[in-house]
Design an enzyme around this catalytic site. Structure first.
Site, PDB file in Angstrom:
ATOM      1  N   GLY A 166     151.201  11.285  52.130  1.00 18.49           N
ATOM      2  CA  GLY A 166     150.872  11.939  53.462  1.00 18.49           C
ATOM      3  C   GLY A 166     150.823  11.423  54.608  1.00 18.49           C
ATOM      4  N   GLY A 211     148.931   9.480  56.641  1.00 20.10           N
ATOM      5  CA  GLY A 211     147.713   8.759  56.852  1.00 20.10           C
ATOM      6  C   GLY A 211     147.326   8.038  58.028  1.00 20.10           C
ATOM      7  N   ARG A 212     148.320   8.077  58.839  1.00 20.67           N
ATOM      8  CA  ARG A 212     148.128   7.527  60.259  1.00 20.67           C
ATOM      9  C   ARG A 212     149.166   8.281  61.287  1.00 20.67           C
ATOM     10  NH1 ARG A 212     151.392   1.958  61.285  1.00 20.67           N
ATOM     11  NH2 ARG A 212     153.045   2.500  59.798  1.00 20.67           N
ATOM     12  N   LYS A 268     152.274   8.566  65.953  1.00 19.21           N
ATOM     13  CA  LYS A 268     152.007   7.672  64.721  1.00 19.21           C
ATOM     14  C   LYS A 268     150.983   6.670  65.079  1.00 19.21           C
ATOM     15  CE  LYS A 268     154.887   4.426  62.024  1.00 19.21           C
ATOM     16  NZ  LYS A 268     156.161   4.395  61.647  1.00 19.21           N
ATOM     17  N   ASP A 311     143.402   1.959  58.101  1.00 18.44           N
ATOM     18  CA  ASP A 311     142.620   2.502  59.189  1.00 18.44           C
ATOM     19  C   ASP A 311     143.229   3.608  60.004  1.00 18.44           C
ATOM     20  OD1 ASP A 311     144.657   1.143  60.138  1.00 18.44           O
ATOM     21  OD2 ASP A 311     143.686  -0.430  61.131  1.00 18.44           O
ATOM     22  N   GLY A 312     144.625   3.883  59.656  1.00 16.18           N
ATOM     23  CA  GLY A 312     145.053   5.140  60.591  1.00 16.18           C
ATOM     24  C   GLY A 312     145.801   4.785  61.961  1.00 16.18           C
ATOM     25  N   ARG A 334     160.813  15.694  54.212  1.00 16.10           N
ATOM     26  CA  ARG A 334     161.451  14.342  53.458  1.00 16.10           C
ATOM     27  C   ARG A 334     161.390  14.653  51.817  1.00 16.10           C
ATOM     28  NH1 ARG A 334     157.454  10.665  56.104  1.00 16.10           N
ATOM     29  NH2 ARG A 334     156.494  12.579  57.443  1.00 16.10           N
ATOM     30  N   ASP A 346     159.719   8.659  50.401  1.00 10.40           N
ATOM     31  CA  ASP A 346     159.068   9.412  51.797  1.00 10.40           C
ATOM     32  C   ASP A 346     159.505   8.978  52.995  1.00 10.40           C
ATOM     33  OD1 ASP A 346     157.648   7.022  50.676  1.00 10.40           O
ATOM     34  OD2 ASP A 346     156.669   7.056  52.437  1.00 10.40           O
ATOM     35  N   ASP A 390     161.306   6.069  60.260  1.00 13.32           N
ATOM     36  CA  ASP A 390     160.373   5.032  59.958  1.00 13.32           C
ATOM     37  C   ASP A 390     160.916   3.643  59.950  1.00 13.32           C
ATOM     38  OD1 ASP A 390     157.783   5.462  59.677  1.00 13.32           O
ATOM     39  OD2 ASP A 390     157.664   6.072  57.684  1.00 13.32           O
TER      40      ASP A 390
HETATM   41  P1  AMP Z   1     155.321   3.865  55.673  1.00 12.08           P
HETATM   42  O1  AMP Z   1     155.430   2.577  54.757  1.00 12.08           O
HETATM   43  O2  AMP Z   1     154.835   3.643  56.992  1.00 12.08           O
HETATM   44  O3  AMP Z   1     156.232   4.821  55.363  1.00 12.08           O
HETATM   45  O4  AMP Z   1     153.719   4.623  55.128  1.00 12.08           O
HETATM   46  C1  AMP Z   1     153.497   4.738  53.709  1.00 12.08           C
HETATM   47  C2  AMP Z   1     152.282   5.555  53.551  1.00 12.08           C
HETATM   48  O5  AMP Z   1     151.078   4.595  53.888  1.00 12.08           O
HETATM   49  C3  AMP Z   1     152.063   6.892  54.179  1.00 12.08           C
HETATM   50  O6  AMP Z   1     151.457   7.753  53.413  1.00 12.08           O
HETATM   51  C4  AMP Z   1     151.346   6.422  55.517  1.00 12.08           C
HETATM   52  O7  AMP Z   1     150.817   7.443  56.301  1.00 12.08           O
HETATM   53  C5  AMP Z   1     150.560   5.514  55.032  1.00 12.08           C
HETATM   54  N1  AMP Z   1     150.022   4.315  55.901  1.00 12.08           N
HETATM   55  C6  AMP Z   1     150.662   3.350  56.360  1.00 12.08           C
HETATM   56  N2  AMP Z   1     150.030   2.687  57.228  1.00 12.08           N
HETATM   57  C7  AMP Z   1     148.786   3.116  57.330  1.00 12.08           C
HETATM   58  C8  AMP Z   1     147.601   3.097  58.068  1.00 12.08           C
HETATM   59  N3  AMP Z   1     147.318   1.853  58.881  1.00 12.08           N
HETATM   60  N4  AMP Z   1     146.608   3.679  58.049  1.00 12.08           N
HETATM   61  C9  AMP Z   1     146.649   4.798  56.999  1.00 12.08           C
HETATM   62  N5  AMP Z   1     147.616   5.139  56.157  1.00 12.08           N
HETATM   63  C10 AMP Z   1     148.799   4.404  56.471  1.00 12.08           C
HETATM   64 MG    MG Z   2     156.846   6.657  56.184  1.00 14.52          MG
END
Ligand code: AMP
Ligand code: MG
Length: 506
Positions: free
Chosen positions: A95, A97-98, A118, A130-131, A188, A257, A267
């Site tokens: 989901g 997360g940030r 983002k 930390d989002g 996705r 994802d 991404d």
């Molecule tokens: P990504 O590798 O950027 O596609 O992210 C994979 C998952 O990790 C997704 O659910 C993102 O929302 C979560 N995510 C990545 N970085 C962060 C962050 N700094 N804080 C919270 N969730 C994150």
């Molecule tokens: Mg992603």
């Protein structure tokens, strides 16, 4: 009028189908506040394409909106739910997360586009994170995305980057930033996986209908729309990855994802453009097994497509065995789709015209021989192709120095010239057009890793945006060759290229 709210908020004309039609697929959420917002980048042409008033969104007003401090009128920020296979392992809940979807706008061409943040703070999907996001990785997404766009490759794009004035803590404290991303959608493979993993067939069907309406409206109401959507996604991904490979792009984190249903690249994390050609090339620091290596990308796309197929089984046919057989036929067709696209992309790069089906085998062999030459002689992928255009004009002098051993090159060039002569003799092409045609598709400038790092470092460490702006300008006209471009066409010094690694930047 002193009502600054209308100045900043009015330009977006949101129409939020995701929020409206997919209740239960997301959590309404608000972006975190930024203590000291600053607009670092605004994509004016994209703003115009979206029907936005770029002028009204520059400066302090844009900083307020694009940092998340002032949610524009009509936005309905929400965190989307999705699951995903990461490096082969399934997470039933990832989901946003940030990230947050702000809403959708209909652009000047009538296309519905997502506007999303983002780096806008924690959400219920943040798990341990930390989002937040740092300036470097967000500007990186601008550079690579705009480069891909200029190369004619489907991609999500950056509308803006705003600094937050708040440090984010990675190995060291880094300046924080929020990216505003524009996408055909954020649907996705992992979105379907989320509901499939919960056995929620009602929501799956709802998601299917939403996806079809959004990306394949000609399939609305078709009884076999689940199967045909699977096929469309496969065809789009086959085309996309063939294009990636034509420019030496390595996505680096093709988790389910991160594979869109729209066929856009999404991404930009640990991605990179390859320099010396190597099908095994991997840059990501976390891809130890080479799962997402350059040459493995079509296999991974097919693997991801199979994961999508699994989610669609109950929607394809009430009889599971029949559904699986139908879905399997689509998955099995993927390598053929990819091969066709790959050959078309590279045949054009070779300056060859679409020929008869009988030529496919010979052209594939000619192409493979060229790639083998680039590989064995560690030739820069981009320059190798680009200088082949000079050779099309009979000038081999620029190409030759890229090859340590000239004999195999000479042999290959004569085979290639025989083939181009056949095109010309059959009046499929004219010799004089070949070099310009090749230069219009074989870029001179790609986002070279050392240039990207240099630009991000200046922005992040010294708050100097100039190297970023200059590099971006070069990337936006990748096929042009002039004095300003030349500086960005050079490969990294060997010692830099060898140890280059990319990081997820999370
Ligand atoms: P990504 O590798 O950027 O596609 O992210 C994979 C998952 O990790 C997704 O659910 C993102 O929302 C979560 N995510 C990545 N970085 C962060 C962050 N700094 N804080 C919270 N969730 C994150
Ligand atoms: Mg992603």
């Amino acid at each position: 009028m002193t009502d600054t709210r209308t100045d900043t908020a009015a330009p977006f004309r949101f129409d939020n189908s995701y929020a409206r039609d997919l209740d239960g697929f997301y959590v309404p959420w608000k972006p975190a506040a930024a203590p000291q917002p600053e607009l670092l980048y605004l994509n004016r042409p994209l703003a115009q394409e979206l029907g936005l008033n770029a002028q009204a969104l520059s400066g302090a007003a844009g900083a307020a909106v694009f940092s998340g401090n002032q949610v524009p009128d009509g936005a309905q920020p929400l965190a989307q739910a999705y699951a995903g296979h990461q490096f082969g392992g399934f997470s039933p809940q990832l989901g946003d997360g940030r990230a947050l979807l702000l809403g959708e706008v209909i652009d000047r061409h009538g296309q519905r586009r997502d506007i999303a943040f983002k780096g806008s703070g924690r959400t219920p999907f943040s798990r341990g994170g930390d989002g937040k996001a740092a300036i470097g990785p967000m500007l990186r997404e601008v550079l690579i995305g705009e480069s891909m766009h200029a190369l004619g490759i489907p991609t999500t794009r950056a509308l803006a980057v705003a600094g937050t004035g708040e440090p984010v803590h990675r190995e060291t404290p880094l300046p924080g930033a929020v990216l505003t991303r524009v996408a055909a959608s954020h649907l996705r493979v992992g979105t379907f996986q989320f509901y499939a993993a919960r056995g929620d067939e009602v929501r799956l069907r709802q998601l299917l209908d939403y996806t079809v309406a959004r990306h394949d409206p000609d399939l609305i109401g078709a009884p076999d729309r689940a199967l045909r959507l699977l096929q469309r996604v496969g065809e789009r991904q086959a085309a996309l990855i063939a294009q990636w490979m034509g420019v030496g792009f390595i996505h680096g984190v093709m988790n389910t994802d991160n594979m869109t249903l729209s066929g856009e690249t999404i991404d930009y994390g640990p991605c990179a453009f390859m320099e010396a050609y190597d099908p095994q090339a991997v840059f990501s620091s976390i891809d130890h097994g080479g799962r997402y290596a350059f040459g493995n990308q079509p296999h991974i796309a097919r693997w991801n497509l199979a994961r999508l197929a699994e989610t669609l089984v109950p929607l394809i046919d009430p009889e599971p065995e029949r559904a699986v057989a139908l879905a399997t036929a689509v998955i099995d067709a993927f390598p053929g789709w990819f091969q066709t696209r790959w050959l078309a992309v590279h045949r054009a790069k070779l300056g060859l015209q679409a020929a008869t089906p009988e030529d496919d085998e010979a052209d594939t062999a000619l192409l493979q021989a060229w790639l083998d030459l680039l590989h064995t002689q560690t030739v820069d992928f981009t320059l190798g192709w680009r200088r082949l255009a000079d050779a099309a004009q009979g000038n081999d002098a620029a190409l030759q120095p890229l090859f340590a051993d000239p004999a195999p090159l000479a042999a290959w060039l004569s085979a290639w010239r025989e083939r181009t002569a056949r095109d010309d003799a059959a009046a499929r092409s004219e010799a004089a057009d070949r070099a310009p045609r090749m230069r219009a598709i074989n870029p001179l400038v790609i986002a070279r890793n050392h240039r990207v790092e240099e630009a991000l470092d200046a922005a992040s460490a010294r708050h100097d945006m100039q190297p970023f702006e200059r590099l971006l300008a070069a990337l936006q006209r990748p096929f042009d060759d002039d004095g300003a471009q030349a500086a960005y066409a050079q490969p990294a010094p060997a010692e830099l290229a060898e140890r280059y690694q990319t990081f997820c930047g999370t």
